[in-house]
Every structure is written in structure tokens, then in C-alpha cells.
Design an enzyme around this catalytic site. Structure first.
Site, PDB file in Angstrom:
ATOM      1  N   GLN A  76       0.814  -1.218   0.000  1.00 22.56           N
ATOM      2  CA  GLN A  76       0.000   0.000   0.000  1.00 22.56           C
ATOM      3  C   GLN A  76       0.848   1.269   0.000  1.00 22.56           C
ATOM      4  O   GLN A  76       2.054   1.241   0.224  1.00 22.56           O
ATOM      5  CB  GLN A  76      -0.891   0.024   1.247  1.00 22.56           C
ATOM      6  CG  GLN A  76      -2.133  -0.842   1.145  1.00 22.56           C
ATOM      7  CD  GLN A  76      -3.068  -0.594   2.309  1.00 22.56           C
ATOM      8  OE1 GLN A  76      -2.917  -1.188   3.357  1.00 22.56           O
ATOM      9  NE2 GLN A  76      -4.037   0.286   2.127  1.00 22.56           N
ATOM     10  N   HIS A  77       0.159   2.365  -0.268  1.00 22.34           N
ATOM     11  CA  HIS A  77       0.615   3.724   0.039  1.00 22.34           C
ATOM     12  C   HIS A  77       1.646   4.334  -0.906  1.00 22.34           C
ATOM     13  O   HIS A  77       1.793   5.545  -0.926  1.00 22.34           O
ATOM     14  CB  HIS A  77       1.209   3.831   1.452  1.00 22.34           C
ATOM     15  CG  HIS A  77       0.364   3.342   2.552  1.00 22.34           C
ATOM     16  ND1 HIS A  77      -0.921   3.768   2.762  1.00 22.34           N
ATOM     17  CD2 HIS A  77       0.613   2.435   3.531  1.00 22.34           C
ATOM     18  CE1 HIS A  77      -1.433   3.160   3.808  1.00 22.34           C
ATOM     19  NE2 HIS A  77      -0.531   2.335   4.290  1.00 22.34           N
ATOM     20  N   ASP A 232      -2.310  -4.667   0.167  1.00 31.86           N
ATOM     21  CA  ASP A 232      -1.880  -5.964   0.687  1.00 31.86           C
ATOM     22  C   ASP A 232      -2.715  -6.460   1.864  1.00 31.86           C
ATOM     23  O   ASP A 232      -3.099  -7.639   1.911  1.00 31.86           O
ATOM     24  CB  ASP A 232      -0.392  -5.948   1.049  1.00 31.86           C
ATOM     25  CG  ASP A 232       0.028  -4.772   1.916  1.00 31.86           C
ATOM     26  OD1 ASP A 232      -0.844  -3.982   2.352  1.00 31.86           O
ATOM     27  OD2 ASP A 232       1.240  -4.641   2.170  1.00 31.86           O
TER      28      ASP A 232
END
Length: 474
Positions: A76-77, A232
Site C-alpha cells: 500500500q501507500h 496488501d
């Protein structure tokens, strides 16, 4: 009557360390074959390395020419910036790149209402891992690259787009779970907060269209449909068939406790991130910094392997005769004590044994994760069962001690690539056209050994001592 032809689906997990692909039977969920390939190290990476690893993983799995659908889960991110032609502007900043920590502080202060206003707007308070803080860092430190940025997407968005042949910036898509980790998309309203994007970057670039969980994201040049994908943690929850009332506790390098919830959360301290899941529900999440590496460090101190560490811990009594380890070896995020250090309390002659230290270290690590469960409960999240996963969950001692620390029935699924499995389950979902994902079976060995007295004694003493640990300088 002719036998029903087997339909195959593939799921990808493009994680920080590597790319894994798992091919499943779409109807039964059975694993047919797998493949993997490593990613480069570092906290900023050329996205082309992910694509290279994906193709290598596909080759290692024997190809995907026979799959009927495919979906991508990923870390992520991260921040992937593209210019107007779709070229990558600079190496992607990953979730674990902390150079935007000051940017997070600045953004919180610049929004009227501060942290509470951020939590109300997008369900989470910015931290250095979030995409929104990386955009501010880009604006402040690389203004030329910021000016070239025509679109911003996430790692799984970029890989899905590449699998579809990179058909143009307007074709960029994402899903709810990954969008909710950017810091500028609201799980409540299902829409972007473009004002927060502009606050961070100074402009509003193209942002991926957010798909419903069972939407088709596009097709490969060979016509294979692509799922919307997932971040994830949401992918893992989907792969585990987690439902409301379930909390997935992952004991990896860091610790994660995330719960499938029917309602969103808005927690102003930043302890609970109010993410979305990969089914249309929500996935409030708590992260701790100290998890499996506490086990590694204790095993190293005692000069034993993990099997012996587990045996030693189980030979000591619950509560380790008063020996308590506060495992803030790298500071801590939950609670937010970045400058704290680890500590050992209650050391006496009678508990000065390797077994007592092993037990206290495992109990301390689990107490830290239990703090995450408390934070989720404080937000009204229903917790009925813990699903214990990750490398640290393979320890017999962790499995047997966890229910007494968590005070929740705990199940340990068989080890597996659950992010990739979740992506494959999503791929099977788009094939079925059903309203809900297919009910693939999971193998969860129930863990008993629930000791209410042990819970009270260890958890209460741990809570008393963490405040003392917080004030100690590094």
C-alpha cells in the site's frame, strides 16, 4: 456426462521484498501452481523492477496463458508519478520511506481542525507512509518533478495498467482498499478529496478511477479480464475469507491488526487507520513496529533457534513469574512512542532463566499486539475471532500463548501467500458475476489453551509498565 472443465485464476502479490503469483482453481480455490521473484532493496524503486519481477514470477509459475482472469494485490501507500505521456517521473517512494515525516506533521497542522479534521475527511491521520505526505515532500524537495507529474497512482494500479497495455492515463484504475491508504480518498463518501491533494501537491493531477470490488479493471492484450486488485492487507483478508467479527493479526517485521467491519472508523490520534476492505466493507487497521524481530532478537540473546525459543517459553509458567518485557526495540507506533526503548521489569533470582526470558519476550510482543485489539474495540469494532498469520505465527509458543493474551478465540491458518490468494479470489469473483466472492475453503486449526487468569495478570502488569518505558530516552 463430460467432466466440467477446470477454470484457473491467478493472483499477484507485489510486496516490498518480492513478487509472488499463485494460480488457483476458480471453483474450488485449490492451489495449482506458484512462482516468485525478488524485488530490489531500498525505499524508493523504479517501478519497471516490479514489472520485471512479475514477468519472472509468471515464468517461474509456468505462465498464465491458461488463466481465465487475473488480479494484482500489492504494497500500500507508495507514490508512482507519471508524466503526460505515461512515463515514470521518478523512482516510486514506498510505504516504508520515511523522508515525508515532516510533511505529515505540516499537513496535519495546515488543515483547519488538525488531526481530527483529517480523520473525519478520510478516516485516517497522515503519517509518513501515506501517499499524500509523499506528494507534499515531492512539491517541497523536487519541484521540477512535481511540475512534470500529470497523474499519480499506486503500485498495484500501475501494474494492473501495465498488464492492460498501459492504454493511457485515463485508463488508470484502483480499488477502494488501496485508495483509502492514500490520505485523500474517503471510505465514507467513496470519493476523492481533491482539496487535500491540492493542499499536498499544489495541483490536482489525474487520479485513478476507483472501481467496485468485483468490477473489471481492463483486459490484457490477450483478452484476459483483470480484477480491480487490492492493497496488501485487504488482499490478505480476502484470501483468508475474513468476515465481520474477524481480526487478522499478522506477525511479520511489523505487527498488523486489521478487522473486517461493516462501519467506517474516524480515530483522531492516528492509532487506527480507517481503511476500506476488498469486498465493499471497511478494514480499520492498527500497526505496531515490534513483532517478529522481537523473537529474532530474543533468540539471538539466548543463542538458540526459534524452535528452541518456543520450547523454552512453553516450559515457563504464564506471566514468567513476574518477568515482563516491554518490546519497544525500535520505538513504537502503537502507542505512538517513537523514542521509547525496550525494557525488562521484575527481574529476580527465581526468574533468571532462559525459559523465563523467552516466555516474557513472547508475552510482551503479544501484549503489544493486544494493544492494537483494544484500540480497535475502542472504535466500536466487533472482535469475535483472531486469525493469526505471518512468519512469527509459525511459532508453537506464539500460537499457544496468543489466546490468553488476546482473550479472544484464535485460529492459525496454514501458511500461505494470502495476499496473492485474495487477488486470485477476486479474479474468480469477476468471472462468477456474483454479488459476493466465491466461498473458497480455508484450513484453520483452532487454538485453545485459554487462560483467563493469565490474561489478567500479564496484561494488567504490562499496561502499568508501558508508561514507565515511554519516558526513557533512546
Amino acid at each position: 456426462m463430460a467432466a466440467k472443465a477446470q477454470r484457473l485464476v491467478a493472483g499477484v502479490d507485489s510486496s516490498t521484498q518480492s513478487c509472488k503469483i499463485v494460480v488457483h482453481d476458480a471453483d474450488t480455490g485449490a492451489v495449482v501452481r506458484t512462482g516468485s521473484a525478488p524485488h530490489p532493496t531500498g525505499t524508493s524503486v523504479d517501478p519497471s523492477a516490479w514489472l520485471t519481477a512479475l514477468h519472472a514470477a509468471i515464468d517461474a509459475a509456468g505462465g498464465v496463458d491458461d488463466v481465465a482472469a487475473l488480479a494484482v494485490g500489492a504494497q500500500q501507500h507508495g507514490m508512482v508519478c507519471l508524466d503526460e505521456h505515461g512515463a515514470v517521473v521518478r523512482d516510486a517512494l514506498l510505504w516504508n520511506d520515511t523522508r515525508s515525516a515532516q510533511a505529515a506533521t505540516d499537513l496535519i497542522g495546515e488543515l483547519e481542525g488538525g488531526a481530527g479534521a483529517w480523520a473525519d475527511a478520510v478516516g485516517s491521520v497522515p503519517v509518513a507512509s501515506f501517499t499524500v505526505t509523499k506528494l507534499r515532500w515531492l512539491r517541497d524537495h523536487e519541484p521540477q518533478n512535481a511540475a512534470r507529474t500529470a497523474a499519480v497512482c499506486l503500485p498495484h494500479d500501475w501494474l494492473t495498467w501495465q498488464l492492460a497495455g498501459a492504454p493511457g492515463l485515463d485508463a488508470l484504475v484502483t480499488d477502494r482498499s488501496d485508495a483509502s491508504g492514500t490520505g485523500y480518498w474517503s471510505p465514507d463518501t467513496g470519493s476523492y478529496r481533491e482539496d487535500l491533494v491540492e493542499l499536498a501537491l499544489g495541483t490536482v493531477p489525474r487520479l485513478p478511477r476507483v472501481l467496485a470490488p468485483n468490477d473489471v479493471a481492463g483486459r490484457t492484450p490477450n483478452g484476459v479480464p483483470l480484477g480491480a486488485g487490492a492493497g496488501d492487507n485487504a488482499g490478505a483478508a480476502l484470501g483468508l475469507c475474513a468476515a465481520p467479527g474477524d481480526v487478522v493479526v499478522s506477525i511479520g517485521t511489523s505487527g498488523v491488526a486489521c478487522a473486517v467491519s461493516t462501519t467506517p472508523t474516524h480515530e483522531a490520534t492516528g492509532t487506527v487507520a480507517g481503511f476500506a476492505d476488498a469486498t465493499g466493507a471497511f478494514l480499520p487497521l492498527v500497526c505496531t513496529l515490534n513483532a517478529a524481530r522481537v523473537l529474532d532478537a530474543t533468540a539471538a540473546v539466548l543463542g538458540v533457534d526459534h524452535v528452541e525459543l518456543s520450547r523454552l517459553a512453553l516450559s515457563a509458567p504464564p506471566g514468567a513469574d513476574g518477568l515482563v518485557v516491554i518490546p519497544y526495540l525500535e520505538g513504537e507506533r502503537t502507542p505512538n512512542r517513537p523514542d521509547a526503548t525496550g525494557a525488562v521489569h521484575g527481574w529476580r533470582l527465581e526468574n533468571s532463566t532462559p525459559a523465563h526470558l523467552a516466555r516474557a519476550a513472547i508475552e510482551g510482543m503479544l501484549c503489544g499486539l493486544a494493544d492494537g485489539l483494544v484500540a480497535l474495540r475502542d472504535q466500536g469494532v466487533r472482535i469475535e475471532r483472531v486469525l493469526l498469520v505471518g512468519g512469527g505465527a509459525r511459532s508453537e509458543a506464539v500460537q499457544r500463548i496468543a489466546p490468553s493474551i488476546f482473550a479472544v478465540p484464535t485460529a492459525v491458518p496454514e501458511p500461505g501467500e494470502y495476499v496473492a490468494t485474495g487477488a486470485a479470489r477476486q479474479a474468480a469473483w469477476i468471472l462468477s458475476g456474483d454479488e459476493q466472492p466465491p466461498a473458497w475453503p480455508t484450513n484453520r486449526a483452532a487454538v485453545s489453551d485459554f487462560n483467563e487468569n493469565g490474561v489478567c495478570a500479564v496484561r494488567e502488569r504490562y499496561g502499568e509498565l508501558t508508561a514507565l518505558t515511554a519516558s526513557r530516552p533512546r
